[in-house]
Write an enzyme that holds these catalytic residues in place. Structure first.
Site, PDB file in Angstrom:
ATOM      1  N   THR A  41       0.800  -1.240   0.000  1.00 43.60           N
ATOM      2  CA  THR A  41       0.000   0.000   0.000  1.00 43.60           C
ATOM      3  C   THR A  41       0.826   1.281   0.000  1.00 43.60           C
ATOM      4  O   THR A  41       0.316   2.348   0.353  1.00 43.60           O
ATOM      5  CB  THR A  41      -0.957   0.041   1.215  1.00 43.60           C
ATOM      6  OG1 THR A  41      -0.173   0.075   2.412  1.00 43.60           O
ATOM      7  CG2 THR A  41      -1.909  -1.128   1.244  1.00 43.60           C
ATOM      8  N   TRP A  42       2.104   1.212  -0.386  1.00 41.95           N
ATOM      9  CA  TRP A  42       2.899   2.457  -0.450  1.00 41.95           C
ATOM     10  C   TRP A  42       2.338   3.330  -1.564  1.00 41.95           C
ATOM     11  O   TRP A  42       2.072   2.827  -2.664  1.00 41.95           O
ATOM     12  CB  TRP A  42       4.372   2.102  -0.719  1.00 41.95           C
ATOM     13  CG  TRP A  42       5.327   3.224  -0.454  1.00 41.95           C
ATOM     14  CD1 TRP A  42       5.081   4.378   0.214  1.00 41.95           C
ATOM     15  CD2 TRP A  42       6.709   3.274  -0.854  1.00 41.95           C
ATOM     16  NE1 TRP A  42       6.224   5.145   0.279  1.00 41.95           N
ATOM     17  CE2 TRP A  42       7.235   4.496  -0.371  1.00 41.95           C
ATOM     18  CE3 TRP A  42       7.557   2.406  -1.561  1.00 41.95           C
ATOM     19  CZ2 TRP A  42       8.568   4.870  -0.586  1.00 41.95           C
ATOM     20  CZ3 TRP A  42       8.875   2.779  -1.767  1.00 41.95           C
ATOM     21  CH2 TRP A  42       9.374   4.007  -1.285  1.00 41.95           C
ATOM     22  N   TYR A  96       3.313   5.856   5.400  1.00 40.69           N
ATOM     23  CA  TYR A  96       2.785   5.966   4.028  1.00 40.69           C
ATOM     24  C   TYR A  96       1.733   7.075   3.967  1.00 40.69           C
ATOM     25  O   TYR A  96       0.649   6.966   4.532  1.00 40.69           O
ATOM     26  CB  TYR A  96       2.189   4.637   3.538  1.00 40.69           C
ATOM     27  CG  TYR A  96       3.200   3.504   3.430  1.00 40.69           C
ATOM     28  CD1 TYR A  96       4.570   3.754   3.396  1.00 40.69           C
ATOM     29  CD2 TYR A  96       2.795   2.181   3.359  1.00 40.69           C
ATOM     30  CE1 TYR A  96       5.496   2.721   3.301  1.00 40.69           C
ATOM     31  CE2 TYR A  96       3.718   1.140   3.263  1.00 40.69           C
ATOM     32  CZ  TYR A  96       5.070   1.432   3.246  1.00 40.69           C
ATOM     33  OH  TYR A  96       5.982   0.411   3.154  1.00 40.69           O
ATOM     34  N   TYR A 116       9.450  -6.960  -0.352  1.00 43.97           N
ATOM     35  CA  TYR A 116       8.801  -5.705  -0.792  1.00 43.97           C
ATOM     36  C   TYR A 116       9.313  -5.273  -2.156  1.00 43.97           C
ATOM     37  O   TYR A 116      10.345  -5.749  -2.625  1.00 43.97           O
ATOM     38  CB  TYR A 116       8.891  -4.634   0.276  1.00 43.97           C
ATOM     39  CG  TYR A 116      10.179  -3.866   0.505  1.00 43.97           C
ATOM     40  CD1 TYR A 116      10.697  -2.986  -0.450  1.00 43.97           C
ATOM     41  CD2 TYR A 116      10.827  -3.949   1.735  1.00 43.97           C
ATOM     42  CE1 TYR A 116      11.836  -2.232  -0.194  1.00 43.97           C
ATOM     43  CE2 TYR A 116      11.968  -3.204   1.999  1.00 43.97           C
ATOM     44  CZ  TYR A 116      12.473  -2.348   1.023  1.00 43.97           C
ATOM     45  OH  TYR A 116      13.588  -1.597   1.270  1.00 43.97           O
TER      46      TYR A 116
HETATM   47  P1  NDP Z   1       5.836  -3.017  -6.417  1.00 45.48           P
HETATM   48  O1  NDP Z   1       7.081  -3.726  -6.816  1.00 45.48           O
HETATM   49  O2  NDP Z   1       4.758  -3.758  -5.749  1.00 45.48           O
HETATM   50  O3  NDP Z   1       5.289  -2.342  -7.756  1.00 45.48           O
HETATM   51  C1  NDP Z   1       4.115  -1.564  -7.792  1.00 45.48           C
HETATM   52  C2  NDP Z   1       3.944  -1.103  -9.217  1.00 45.48           C
HETATM   53  O4  NDP Z   1       3.671  -2.256 -10.025  1.00 45.48           O
HETATM   54  C3  NDP Z   1       2.814  -0.143  -9.419  1.00 45.48           C
HETATM   55  O5  NDP Z   1       3.232   0.803 -10.397  1.00 45.48           O
HETATM   56  C4  NDP Z   1       1.697  -1.016  -9.985  1.00 45.48           C
HETATM   57  O6  NDP Z   1       0.892  -0.289 -10.870  1.00 45.48           O
HETATM   58  C5  NDP Z   1       2.477  -2.036 -10.757  1.00 45.48           C
HETATM   59  N1  NDP Z   1       1.748  -3.314 -10.872  1.00 45.48           N
HETATM   60  C6  NDP Z   1       1.184  -4.018  -9.871  1.00 45.48           C
HETATM   61  N2  NDP Z   1       0.629  -5.153 -10.353  1.00 45.48           N
HETATM   62  C7  NDP Z   1       0.843  -5.138 -11.691  1.00 45.48           C
HETATM   63  C8  NDP Z   1       0.502  -6.015 -12.742  1.00 45.48           C
HETATM   64  N3  NDP Z   1      -0.171  -7.154 -12.523  1.00 45.48           N
HETATM   65  N4  NDP Z   1       0.878  -5.688 -14.012  1.00 45.48           N
HETATM   66  C9  NDP Z   1       1.563  -4.558 -14.249  1.00 45.48           C
HETATM   67  N5  NDP Z   1       1.923  -3.670 -13.303  1.00 45.48           N
HETATM   68  C10 NDP Z   1       1.559  -3.973 -12.023  1.00 45.48           C
HETATM   69  O7  NDP Z   1       6.295  -1.738  -5.588  1.00 45.48           O
HETATM   70  P2  NDP Z   1       6.072  -1.176  -4.135  1.00 45.48           P
HETATM   71  O8  NDP Z   1       7.257  -0.328  -3.857  1.00 45.48           O
HETATM   72  O9  NDP Z   1       4.735  -0.609  -3.975  1.00 45.48           O
HETATM   73  O10 NDP Z   1       6.239  -2.458  -3.173  1.00 45.48           O
HETATM   74  C11 NDP Z   1       5.152  -3.233  -2.722  1.00 45.48           C
HETATM   75  C12 NDP Z   1       4.845  -2.952  -1.272  1.00 45.48           C
HETATM   76  O11 NDP Z   1       5.948  -3.269  -0.436  1.00 45.48           O
HETATM   77  C13 NDP Z   1       4.602  -1.473  -0.960  1.00 45.48           C
HETATM   78  O12 NDP Z   1       3.378  -1.023  -1.485  1.00 45.48           O
HETATM   79  C14 NDP Z   1       4.727  -1.480   0.530  1.00 45.48           C
HETATM   80  O13 NDP Z   1       3.569  -2.019   1.126  1.00 45.48           O
HETATM   81  C15 NDP Z   1       5.917  -2.424   0.700  1.00 45.48           C
HETATM   82  N6  NDP Z   1       7.208  -1.679   0.787  1.00 45.48           N
HETATM   83  C16 NDP Z   1       7.903  -1.743   1.980  1.00 45.48           C
HETATM   84  C17 NDP Z   1       9.083  -1.068   2.122  1.00 45.48           C
HETATM   85  C18 NDP Z   1       9.801  -1.141   3.424  1.00 45.48           C
HETATM   86  O14 NDP Z   1      10.739  -0.358   3.637  1.00 45.48           O
HETATM   87  N7  NDP Z   1       9.449  -2.039   4.294  1.00 45.48           N
HETATM   88  C19 NDP Z   1       9.685  -0.269   1.026  1.00 45.48           C
HETATM   89  C20 NDP Z   1       8.930  -0.351  -0.209  1.00 45.48           C
HETATM   90  C21 NDP Z   1       7.747  -1.040  -0.301  1.00 45.48           C
HETATM   91  P3  NDP Z   1      -0.645   0.093 -10.501  1.00 45.48           P
HETATM   92  O15 NDP Z   1      -0.560   0.895  -9.244  1.00 45.48           O
HETATM   93  O16 NDP Z   1      -1.101   0.841 -11.706  1.00 45.48           O
HETATM   94  O17 NDP Z   1      -1.368  -1.220 -10.302  1.00 45.48           O
END
Ligand code: NDP
Length: 271
Positions: A18-19, A52, A185
């Site tokens: 959910t970031w 977030y 993540y």
């Molecule tokens: P992700 O690697 O999950 O990538 C998210 C991106 O991928 C978005 O642009 C999304 O687009 C796209 N996407 C998702 N599903 C698809 C699909 N089926 N086909 C094509 N594109 C897709 O990145 P995050 O950095 O958000 O990492 C996931 C989660 O990990 C975070 O949301 C957070 O909860 C956690 N996190 C934790 C951290 C920590 O320090 N502990 C640091 C970073 C992340 P769209 O939105 O258009 O679907």
């Protein structure tokens, strides 16, 4: 395939990140619908954090799970600046209020700060005694940090995907030896790797989308949970369809060729 936490619960190997969720008012309805679609399709873990959007993501998650709290394994994180005995208590109550619930399934220290681990973990244990959280874990901790941590940690949430394979060398073996599952993540490298034509070709050859191929690879060992963020119902369903998908040895070997793991330890990367 399900992921088992040391304190007992099991969850499906794909969860929901959910970031950046809740930051853009015009996207709110789609983001809520995406979370609900993921849960409808069998996902259970929702990962969020107080940081977030300064609480906006937790607020949106609270709305998305209203009336279905028991369908969810809810994870949130405390900032290192709030990780003192009093700070943790204040922070968790603010998170619970925004999330509209009385408990977190798992509460993580977001990254290491100045507060000693012993103080933070003692605070987590008091929250467990009070029923505010059911388990505690950490995020962004590398080998040395993990070795200093008091016992009882349920997970280490780290950056992991085919282009970030450093943890395979030394961190994952340490966690495996303690039966601590990993939360991966940015498993899609925030979508940056999905345009790679080599990956797209390999995915098409096995009837998967590039995102599905990457997610299936991330969770292949059975003790890594991937938490992709999806902003649309279509993406949420596509990601949930990876539940139960197993990649053949040939496909795994091809990914090893395209994205080789480092041969020597590398410091844990963070986003
Ligand atoms: P992700 O690697 O999950 O990538 C998210 C991106 O991928 C978005 O642009 C999304 O687009 C796209 N996407 C998702 N599903 C698809 C699909 N089926 N086909 C094509 N594109 C897709 O990145 P995050 O950095 O958000 O990492 C996931 C989660 O990990 C975070 O949301 C957070 O909860 C956690 N996190 C934790 C951290 C920590 O320090 N502990 C640091 C970073 C992340 P769209 O939105 O258009 O679907």
């Amino acid at each position: 395939m399900s992921i088992r936490f040391p304190h007992g619960p099991t969850v499906p190997e794909i969860g929901i990140g959910t970031w950046f969720v809740g930051d853009e008012p015009t996207r709110r309805d789609d983001e809520i619908a995406a979370i609900r679609a993921g849960l409808d399709a069998g996902l259970r873990v929702i990962d969020t954090a107080e940081v977030y959007g300064d609480g906006r993501a937790e607020d949106l998650v609270g709305e998305a799970i209203r009336g279905r709290r028991d369908d969810v394994f809810l994870v949130s994180k405390v900032l290192p600046y709030n990780a003192s005995a009093a700070g943790v208590r204040r922070a968790v109550h603010a998170s619970l209020r925004r999330l509209g619930t009385d408990r977190l399934d798992l509460y993580l220290l977001h990254w290491r700060g100045a507060v000693p681990f012993g103080e933070t973990v003692a605070a987590f244990e008091r929250l467990m005694d009070d029923g505010d959280i059911l388990a505690w874990g950490v995020s962004n901790l590398d080998l040395d940090d993990m070795s200093e941590l008091p016992p009882g940690c349920a997970t280490d949430q780290v950056l992991y995907n085919p282009s970030r394979r450093g943890p395979e060398v030394d961190l994952f073996p340490l966690l495996r030896a303690q039966s601590i599952p990993v939360m991966a993540y940015s498993p899609l490298e925030q979508a940056r790797m999905l345009d790679d034509p080599r990956l797209a070709e390999l995915a098409a050859s096995v009837g998967l989308s590039p995102a599905q191929l990457v997610l299936a690879w991330v969770v292949r060992e059975g003790d890594v949970l991937a938490i992709p963020k999806a902003g649309s119902v279509a993406h949420a369903r596509e990601n949930a369809a990876v539940l139960g998908v197993t990649l053949s040895a040939d496909v795994q070997a091809e990914i090893d060729r395209l994205f080789p793991a480092p041969r020597h330890p590398v410091p844990l990367e963070m986003l």
